[in-house]
Design a protein around this motif. Structure first.
Motif, mmCIF file in Angstrom:
data_model
loop_
_atom_site.group_PDB
_atom_site.id
_atom_site.type_symbol
_atom_site.label_atom_id
_atom_site.label_comp_id
_atom_site.label_asym_id
_atom_site.label_seq_id
_atom_site.Cartn_x
_atom_site.Cartn_y
_atom_site.Cartn_z
ATOM 1 N N ALA A 33 8.453 -2.520 -11.000
ATOM 2 C CA ALA A 33 7.852 -1.520 -12.007
ATOM 3 C C ALA A 33 8.266 -0.052 -11.429
ATOM 4 O O ALA A 33 8.337 0.851 -12.048
ATOM 5 C CB ALA A 33 6.471 -1.663 -12.149
ATOM 6 N N HIS A 34 8.466 0.019 -10.445
ATOM 7 C CA HIS A 34 9.084 1.071 -9.598
ATOM 8 C C HIS A 34 10.212 1.094 -8.866
ATOM 9 O O HIS A 34 10.389 1.313 -7.600
ATOM 10 C CB HIS A 34 7.727 1.670 -8.693
ATOM 11 C CG HIS A 34 6.582 1.636 -9.277
ATOM 12 N ND1 HIS A 34 5.529 0.870 -9.334
ATOM 13 C CD2 HIS A 34 6.001 3.086 -9.818
ATOM 14 C CE1 HIS A 34 4.557 1.551 -9.937
ATOM 15 N NE2 HIS A 34 4.845 2.633 -10.284
ATOM 16 N N PRO A 35 11.499 0.822 -9.700
ATOM 17 C CA PRO A 35 12.710 0.423 -8.692
ATOM 18 C C PRO A 35 13.045 1.704 -8.288
ATOM 19 O O PRO A 35 13.079 2.935 -8.756
ATOM 20 C CB PRO A 35 13.553 0.137 -10.033
ATOM 21 C CG PRO A 35 13.013 0.792 -11.167
ATOM 22 C CD PRO A 35 11.629 0.513 -11.018
ATOM 23 N N GLY A 36 13.601 1.438 -6.758
ATOM 24 C CA GLY A 36 14.034 2.784 -6.156
ATOM 25 C C GLY A 36 12.912 3.175 -5.253
ATOM 26 O O GLY A 36 13.301 4.222 -4.578
ATOM 27 N N GLY A 37 11.654 2.658 -5.243
ATOM 28 C CA GLY A 37 10.717 3.241 -4.401
ATOM 29 C C GLY A 37 10.823 3.357 -3.062
ATOM 30 O O GLY A 37 11.595 2.279 -2.442
ATOM 31 N N LYS A 38 10.056 4.173 -2.405
ATOM 32 C CA LYS A 38 10.251 4.077 -0.866
ATOM 33 C C LYS A 38 9.141 3.587 -0.283
ATOM 34 O O LYS A 38 7.851 3.990 -0.667
ATOM 35 C CB LYS A 38 10.676 5.507 -0.414
ATOM 36 C CG LYS A 38 10.670 5.651 1.106
ATOM 37 C CD LYS A 38 11.157 7.149 1.408
ATOM 38 C CE LYS A 38 11.169 7.359 2.824
ATOM 39 N NZ LYS A 38 11.448 8.849 3.142
ATOM 40 N N VAL A 39 9.017 2.728 0.731
ATOM 41 C CA VAL A 39 7.655 2.171 1.184
ATOM 42 C C VAL A 39 7.496 2.478 2.710
ATOM 43 O O VAL A 39 8.531 2.076 3.307
ATOM 44 C CB VAL A 39 7.964 0.377 0.820
ATOM 45 C CG1 VAL A 39 6.656 -0.262 1.258
ATOM 46 C CG2 VAL A 39 8.131 0.283 -0.769
ATOM 47 N N LEU A 40 6.241 2.407 2.986
ATOM 48 C CA LEU A 40 6.003 2.654 4.478
ATOM 49 C C LEU A 40 4.962 1.587 4.773
ATOM 50 O O LEU A 40 4.149 1.197 4.085
ATOM 51 C CB LEU A 40 5.253 3.622 4.704
ATOM 52 C CG LEU A 40 4.673 4.013 6.158
ATOM 53 C CD1 LEU A 40 5.672 3.944 7.092
ATOM 54 C CD2 LEU A 40 3.706 5.383 6.195
ATOM 55 N N ASN A 41 5.320 0.357 5.689
ATOM 56 C CA ASN A 41 4.575 -0.796 6.153
ATOM 57 C C ASN A 41 3.892 -0.499 7.502
ATOM 58 O O ASN A 41 4.653 -0.667 8.289
ATOM 59 C CB ASN A 41 5.390 -1.974 5.967
ATOM 60 C CG ASN A 41 4.681 -3.217 5.992
ATOM 61 O OD1 ASN A 41 3.484 -3.328 6.037
ATOM 62 N ND2 ASN A 41 5.493 -4.281 6.334
ATOM 63 N N TYR A 84 5.944 8.795 0.760
ATOM 64 C CA TYR A 84 6.279 7.195 0.344
ATOM 65 C C TYR A 84 5.588 7.047 -1.170
ATOM 66 O O TYR A 84 4.675 7.757 -1.335
ATOM 67 C CB TYR A 84 5.818 6.293 1.468
ATOM 68 C CG TYR A 84 6.435 6.626 2.800
ATOM 69 C CD1 TYR A 84 7.615 5.791 3.000
ATOM 70 C CD2 TYR A 84 6.056 7.296 3.819
ATOM 71 C CE1 TYR A 84 8.341 5.700 3.976
ATOM 72 C CE2 TYR A 84 6.815 7.423 4.931
ATOM 73 C CZ TYR A 84 7.844 6.511 5.168
ATOM 74 O OH TYR A 84 8.403 6.648 6.225
ATOM 75 N N ASP A 85 6.379 6.192 -1.612
ATOM 76 C CA ASP A 85 5.997 5.797 -3.071
ATOM 77 C C ASP A 85 4.919 4.604 -3.083
ATOM 78 O O ASP A 85 3.853 4.436 -3.983
ATOM 79 C CB ASP A 85 6.933 5.268 -3.794
ATOM 80 C CG ASP A 85 8.050 6.563 -4.126
ATOM 81 O OD1 ASP A 85 7.567 7.532 -4.731
ATOM 82 O OD2 ASP A 85 9.203 6.314 -3.702
ATOM 83 N N LEU A 86 4.725 3.974 -1.996
ATOM 84 C CA LEU A 86 3.725 3.026 -1.316
ATOM 85 C C LEU A 86 3.523 2.793 -0.004
ATOM 86 O O LEU A 86 4.447 2.779 0.828
ATOM 87 C CB LEU A 86 4.322 1.649 -2.158
ATOM 88 C CG LEU A 86 3.427 0.286 -1.632
ATOM 89 C CD1 LEU A 86 1.792 0.487 -2.126
ATOM 90 C CD2 LEU A 86 4.260 -1.245 -1.951
ATOM 91 N N VAL A 87 2.384 2.998 0.312
ATOM 92 C CA VAL A 87 1.960 2.695 1.667
ATOM 93 C C VAL A 87 1.091 1.474 1.841
ATOM 94 O O VAL A 87 0.013 1.397 1.261
ATOM 95 C CB VAL A 87 1.245 3.859 2.232
ATOM 96 C CG1 VAL A 87 0.701 3.673 3.720
ATOM 97 C CG2 VAL A 87 2.252 5.080 2.314
ATOM 98 N N VAL A 88 1.613 0.434 2.861
ATOM 99 C CA VAL A 88 0.698 -0.712 3.083
ATOM 100 C C VAL A 88 -0.050 -0.586 4.477
ATOM 101 O O VAL A 88 0.710 -0.305 5.326
ATOM 102 C CB VAL A 88 1.559 -2.012 3.172
ATOM 103 C CG1 VAL A 88 0.859 -3.224 3.266
ATOM 104 C CG2 VAL A 88 2.418 -1.790 1.538
ATOM 105 N N LEU A 89 -1.288 -0.616 4.284
ATOM 106 C CA LEU A 89 -2.074 -0.723 5.424
ATOM 107 C C LEU A 89 -2.609 -1.955 5.408
ATOM 108 O O LEU A 89 -3.602 -2.395 4.776
ATOM 109 C CB LEU A 89 -3.260 0.367 5.209
ATOM 110 C CG LEU A 89 -2.817 1.670 5.285
ATOM 111 C CD1 LEU A 89 -4.256 2.625 5.368
ATOM 112 C CD2 LEU A 89 -2.075 2.231 6.591
ATOM 113 N N ASP A 90 -2.188 -2.721 6.613
ATOM 114 C CA ASP A 90 -2.805 -4.189 6.924
ATOM 115 C C ASP A 90 -3.006 -4.560 8.350
ATOM 116 O O ASP A 90 -2.551 -5.025 9.127
ATOM 117 C CB ASP A 90 -1.681 -5.049 6.441
ATOM 118 C CG ASP A 90 -2.337 -6.548 6.397
ATOM 119 O OD1 ASP A 90 -3.700 -6.698 6.635
ATOM 120 O OD2 ASP A 90 -1.574 -7.504 6.495
ATOM 121 N N PRO A 91 -4.028 -3.458 9.153
ATOM 122 C CA PRO A 91 -4.170 -3.470 10.449
ATOM 123 C C PRO A 91 -5.109 -4.930 10.658
ATOM 124 O O PRO A 91 -5.641 -5.525 9.856
ATOM 125 C CB PRO A 91 -5.016 -2.367 10.654
ATOM 126 C CG PRO A 91 -5.927 -2.110 9.524
ATOM 127 C CD PRO A 91 -4.922 -2.551 8.255
#
Length: 320
Positions: free
Chosen positions: A139-147, A213-220
């Motif tokens: 749904a957000h093509p070209g988005g930048k992600v931080l994992n 970033y367009d999406l940040v994933v936090l999974d500690p």
């Protein structure tokens, strides 16, 4: 143990990795210690309590009988893990494990390691989180992600397969990150991912330079001695989110411990990042149902407003 044996008698031949029996959810009284997972072509049986040899033999016989029905003529491969508070013990009970063990989920491929250690490189209960991430990327093509706390980078693979432009993966454990690189190669998305073997808490300057970033994933991890304690450290993560997110960006906030419920995450985000809007809790896979969903994996979605005041977009100096 009867509920586990009944589940084995109904097994179908798996194609994707996934859990098939979840005693830990408490929905099968007397079977709380058991979990059965498919990592094709291998079955993994886990017990969170000591097991007598005759019990293991009975379960092994049930697996062998059912496998002969659904895969006639093919060898049965299964591993047993006894998990306790000290050190897990893993035993190959029958057959063998592939030299490079690759499993699939929704067409994506991941390397796993069943014979050694407690974790196997791929968390089955996070399947819906990965699906959410791929749908977000579509749904957000070209988005930048931080994992962050990337482990073996399955979120990154999901995002890139969905159309994200780039992902930065951070984890202080270089061994899992190396597996993460392999996972990207297996899926042909290695050119759009970067891998940073750094402690998240000592690398904020570097992480911030990659923002927004367009999406940040936090999974500690919920608890990792000397690295992360959720009750103390999650607030430090939440405090950083606004300055890392682009306007309108999303955060996927995860926590897996029965000791802390959704209210812990919601209260932490409300206190440390009040400008972020709560969107939803991502449902867990149905097979991981629990008598109390607050004990199970928590995956929450938050959103940065489209318009953020400058004073809200960066933590004050004393919080950095």
């Amino acid at each position: 143990m009867q509920a586990l044996l009944d589940a084995i008698s109904r097994l179908t031949r798996p194609t994707d990795a996934g859990r098939v029996f979840h005693g830990r959810g408490g929905l099968h009284p007397g079977c709380e210690q058991w979990a059965l997972d498919a990592y094709p072509p291998v079955w993994l049986l886990t017990s969170f309590a000591p097991v007598a040899d005759d019990e293991l033999a009975r379960i092994g016989a049930a697996l062998a009988a059912r496998w002969a029905e659904i895969a006639p003529g093919e060898p049965l491969n299964w591993v047993f893990q006894h998990r306790d508070e000290n050190r897990p013990a893993n035993r190959v009970m029958a057959g063998e494990i592939p030299a490079e063990h690759i499993v699939e989920e929704d067409g994506a491929r991941f390397a796993v390691n069943l014979p050694h250690g407690q974790n196997h490189g791929f968390f089955l209960d996070m399947a819906e989180g990965r699906r959410w991430t791929r749908r977000w990327a579509e749904a957000h093509p070209g988005g930048k992600v931080l994992n962050l706390f990337a482990y073996t980078c399955s979120f990154s693979v999901a995002a890139l397969r969905g159309g994200a432009a780039a992902v930065d993966n951070y984890d202080m454990a270089r061994g899992p990150l190396a597996v993460g690189r392999r996972n990207h190669q297996l899926n042909g998305v290695q050119d759009r991912a970067a891998f940073h073997g750094h402690d998240v808490f000592s690398s904020w300057g570097k992480i911030r330079r990659g923002a927004p970033y367009d999406l940040v994933v936090l999974d500690p991890p919920s608890y990792q001695k000397g690295s992360f304690v959720a009750t103390k450290d999650y607030a430090r993560l939440a405090r950083k989110l606004p300055e890392l997110l682009a306007p309108g960006g999303h955060a996927l906030v995860c926590l897996n411990t029965p000791k802390l419920g959704t209210d812990f995450l919601c209260d932490t985000l409300a206190a440390e990042a009040p400008m972020l809007e709560f969107i939803e809790r991502v449902a867990n896979p149905a097979v991981f149902a629990d008598v109390d969903e607050e004990r199970s994996l928590k995956v929450l979605v938050y959103r940065q407003p489209e318009h953020v005041a400058p004073s809200d977009s960066r933590a004050p100096p004393e919080a950095v």
